[in-house]
Motif scaffolding. Structure first.
Motif, short mmCIF file in Angstrom:
data_model
loop_
_atom_site.label_atom_id
_atom_site.label_comp_id
_atom_site.label_asym_id
_atom_site.label_seq_id
_atom_site.Cartn_x
_atom_site.Cartn_y
_atom_site.Cartn_z
N PRO A 149 37.26 30.59 56.15
CA PRO A 149 36.86 31.53 55.11
C PRO A 149 35.36 31.54 54.82
O PRO A 149 34.63 30.59 55.13
CB PRO A 149 37.59 30.97 53.88
CG PRO A 149 37.54 29.49 54.10
CD PRO A 149 37.63 29.28 55.60
N THR A 150 34.92 32.63 54.21
CA THR A 150 33.67 32.67 53.46
C THR A 150 34.06 32.83 51.99
O THR A 150 35.23 32.63 51.64
CB THR A 150 32.77 33.84 53.92
OG1 THR A 150 33.45 35.09 53.66
CG2 THR A 150 32.44 33.72 55.40
N GLU A 151 33.14 33.21 51.12
CA GLU A 151 33.48 33.30 49.70
C GLU A 151 34.47 34.43 49.42
O GLU A 151 35.32 34.33 48.55
CB GLU A 151 32.22 33.49 48.87
CG GLU A 151 31.35 32.23 48.82
CD GLU A 151 30.16 32.39 47.92
OE1 GLU A 151 29.80 33.54 47.58
OE2 GLU A 151 29.57 31.36 47.53
N ARG A 152 34.34 35.55 50.15
CA ARG A 152 35.18 36.72 49.86
C ARG A 152 35.86 37.27 51.10
O ARG A 152 36.48 38.33 51.04
CB ARG A 152 34.32 37.82 49.21
CG ARG A 152 33.70 37.39 47.90
CD ARG A 152 32.63 38.34 47.41
NE ARG A 152 31.94 37.75 46.26
CZ ARG A 152 30.92 36.88 46.35
NH1 ARG A 152 30.46 36.53 47.55
NH2 ARG A 152 30.37 36.37 45.27
N ALA A 153 35.73 36.58 52.21
CA ALA A 153 36.32 37.04 53.47
C ALA A 153 36.86 35.85 54.24
O ALA A 153 36.66 34.69 53.87
CB ALA A 153 35.27 37.79 54.30
#
Length: 760
Positions: A149-153
């Motif tokens: 993950p990233t923060e929103r993806a």
């Protein structure tokens, strides 16, 4: 060429590997984290009630394998055998449940959508669960699933067998959802409205799923009915299934993002993945966690201590979650969970201040103040958008727990030096919340009329948990008073809060030496039993709540008749059998968790008593604090799936361990003091954001040496039972001499005692 290694050589290599792993604790602390700690839980008994959150620190979106059914708060449990999907989740706890959720599941063979029919057997032996990376083998489909993950993806990597029937399911869940397949773009878009409360009417979580392989099969799903060649569905429960043929070992990637703002914002959030490969995202995520976790370096010969510590540190860095997004202009924006509008600025959510005011927020103020600065800005926005500060936000106001502890969260941040946000608006918010209540939520103060008029919440006016509310409101009033003093507010404005800070005395029963409920005529509850988990308290009994006078332990000591009597009362907590009180009401998991831990009435699995053992520092027996703190760390925490002794609760129970293992704890947020406990590690370094370093060394520290023989700060002997925030943020060199026997002379004089309001 054959190479023969001697046993001695093999032993040397094994030792070198072990030494290398232990040495890497400072460099790569995330390698010691297990996200499975606390997942061996169930409704009847919590060992954390966690799920393996794969995310970045304070990320907006978490991902978890889903073993539970759709809508089940226990989304993942360690004892489960099958995975139904991989869920985007914003769930803070199973009791609050989830919102902003949908699931992705790769399958092979027969075309199915139903969550039970698509579920696959899995084994923990074929599972890798890291904060930044998750991998598992889905045995029934012969598919390996990975996500980063990233923060929103997030990016998924699916490794398929050779088959003409490889599929990916996107389940948008029930309670209102929409999906659309866009075959020309190898894309699925949609939204979910499924939630558990605390959202405006226009709430949606928009998502986008982008594949790197063309579809040979397309369908949408409505109410579990697969609709081939249909590309759009809207209704109660929708989803999509796309398919393709794969070769053995073929990899298919899915790039996924979501937004609470709009479909366009979801596409923007997808750009967080950039042009990174899957492996690059894994490396990037690992680097982020290592960067943040390396701010605390600990060294120890016991690898289990390292695993427990860093697993707790991971949990201390998840909540409150970011609830803001970055628009096309690079501006910080958020969908307001309070009024449904898209507004500028920060927003954070998914935390209950009843839990986290105690030490999670003080931990942020010490180690990650720049994050809490943003969180304070978010609180300003929450007040402007709803007229109240939240007490339990998920994502908006919820009706859960008691107290008005936003006062503590706001006051402690400012007292600890955070600046650059609208503190005047927060000051007005605190005064408002002390004298109002937002109907249907825990925000403000339920029963404030009785509290302000009588000095306590009466037990016969239809408001439960009245003693607990009285005690917390008194502390909250002290927090408001203390902040007002710091802000230079006039006495005419703040004296009322100082006066009300002593209201804890109004529910103290002098004969029983405990807190007892009163009616509005001033008559104590005639049916009181100290071990009863009664309606006058909150998830506990009088033994747990009677020590909840964080701001005035000396006042409580005076009420109980002095230090000797006070210590006897605290000693009694560990002596009274835990089975007592079990019949006082319907069983709740907190009761069972206290009973099975074999520490008498001490209930560390719930928050009200977690500070209690530190109170021995106020009553001239600090060695008892040292004894019990080490008992709690050694017995009630592990790095295993059953690693907690109750709900982990959004970082609070984890932050307790982090602080306690370092050797100090913030008993009273809003003061500048940290109360001395007993350090667990031989050495620790805390790298502060201001560039200063706190070095902690504990000579002769080992399992049996839990007592402090001597303590030096910056080379000078210190007998005080506390450290100040000012001492720490300037950089400090703290040295403990540990011993197997208590030093009953150290920390016993009046000058060694920490702050109490009674000393003012």
């Amino acid at each position: 060429m054959k190479t023969h290694l001697s046993f001695k050589h093999l032993l040397f290599l094994g030792g070198a590997v072990l030494y290398s792993l232990q040495s890497s604790a400072v460099k790569n602390p995330v390698d010691y984290v297990s996200t499975l700690v606390g997942t061996q839980s169930k409704f009847e008994l919590s060992t954390g009630n966690t799920y393996p959150a794969t995310a970045l620190p304070w990320g907006m979106n978490f991902w978890t394998p889903q073993t539970g059914k759709m809508g089940d708060g226990w989304a993942y449990t360690y004892d489960a055998d099958k995975i139904r999907g991989f869920k985007q989740t914003h769930q803070p706890s199973p009791w609050m449940n989830d919102y902003g959720q949908f699931a992705i599941m790769p399958i092979t063979g027969g075309l199915v959508f139903d969550q039970d029919r698509r579920a696959s057997w899995f084994s923990h032996k074929a599972e890798v669960a890291k904060p930044y990376y998750y991998k598992v083998y889905l045995a029934d489909h012969d598919v390996t699933t990975e996500l980063a993950p990233t923060e929103r993806a997030v990016m998924f990597r699916f490794t398929y067998p050779e088959t003409k029937n490889a599929y990916v399911i996107v389940d948008a869940f029930d309670k209102g959802s929409y999906v659309k397949v866009i075959p020309k773009e190898n894309k699925i878009i949609g939204y979910s409205t499924k939630n558990s409360g605390g959202v405006p009417e226009n709430f949606k979580n928009y998502f986008v799923v982008q594949f790197d392989k063309p579809f040979t099969f397309v369908s949408t799903v409505s109410e579990n009915n697969i609709l081939p060649n249909e590309i759009e569905a809207k209704g109660n429960h929708t989803g999509a299934v796309i398919g393709f043929a794969t070769k053995k070992g073929e990899i298919v990637h899915a790039r996924v993002a979501s937004s609470f703002i709009s479909p366009e914002q979801a596409e923007l959030n997808l750009k967080e993945l950039g042009r990174n490969s899957f492996d690059q995202l894994v490396t990037n995520g690992r680097d982020v966690w290592n960067r943040e976790m390396s701010k605390i370096e600990v060294e120890d010969d016991n690898i289990d201590n390292l695993r427990t510590f860093y697993s707790c540190l991971y949990r201390s860095m998840l909540f409150p979650r970011s609830f803001y997004e970055i628009d096309a202009k690079g501006e910080i924006m958020h969908y307001s969970p309070y009024n449904g509008e898209v507004r500028p600025g920060y927003m954070f959510t998914d935390t209950g201040f009843w839990d986290t005011f105690r030490c999670l927020f003080p931990f942020l103020n010490l180690m990650y103040p720049s994050m809490n600065l943003k969180m304070q800005e978010g609180l300003v926005n929450a007040y402007k958008e709803s007229g109240f500060l939240p007490e339990w936000a998920s994502p908006g106001h919820r009706d859960c727990m008691v107290g008005n502890n936003s006062a503590s969260v706001v006051a402690d941040a400012y007292i600890k030096g955070l600046r650059g946000y609208d503190i005047e608006t927060l000051w007005e918010a605190l005064k408002h919340g002390a004298n109002a209540h937002l109907r249907g939520t825990a925000s403000g103060r339920l029963g404030y009329e009785s509290y302000n008029q009588l000095g306590y919440v009466a037990n016969n006016i239809g408001i439960g948990q009245n003693v607990a509310r009285t005690l917390e409101y008194a502390y909250n009033d002290w927090a408001i008073y203390t902040l007002g003093k710091k802000l230079g507010k006039p006495e005419s404005e703040i004296d009322i809060y100082k006066k009300h800070a002593l209201n804890y005395k109004n529910v103290y029963h002098p004969e029983r030496k405990l807190m007892v409920g009163k009616d509005n005529k001033g008559v104590f509850n005639p049916n009181f039993d100290a071990v009863d988990w009664s309606g006058e308290f909150c998830e506990g009994n009088s033994w747990h709540w009677s020590f909840c006078v964080f701001h005035d332990p000396q006042g409580l000591i005076n009420l109980m008749g002095g230090k000797k009597e006070f210590n006897a009362m605290m000693d009694s907590v560990f002596v009274i059998p835990g089975k007592l009180g079990m019949e006082s009401r319907g069983m709740i998991h907190e009761m069972r968790e206290m009973q099975v831990m074999n520490m008498g009435q001490y209930a560390h699995g719930n928050q009200p008593i977690q500070h209690m053992v530190y109170l021995y520092n106020y009553s001239s027996e600090p060695w008892k604090a040292q004894y019990w703190i080490r008992e709690i760390m050694n017995k009630l925490y592990t790095a295993g799936p059953d690693g907690y002794c109750g709900d982990e609760d959004n970082g609070q129970t984890s932050a307790w361990y982090v602080f306690s293992a370092l050797g100090f704890y913030p008993v009273c947020p809003g003061t500048d003091e940290y109360i001395i406990g007993t350090p667990l590690f031989k050495s620790a370094k805390l790298h502060l954001e201001n560039g200063k370093t706190i070095t902690i060394k504990a000579d002769n520290n080992q399992l049996d040496n839990r007592y402090i023989k001597e303590m030096k700060v910056n080379g000078k002997s210190q007998t005080r039972n506390f450290l100040t925030h000012d001492q720490l943020i300037k950089g400090a060199n703290i040295q403990f001499q540990m011993s197997p026997v208590p030093n009953k002379q150290r920390g016993t004089t009046e000058k060694d005692v920490p702050y109490s309001l009674s000393f003012e």
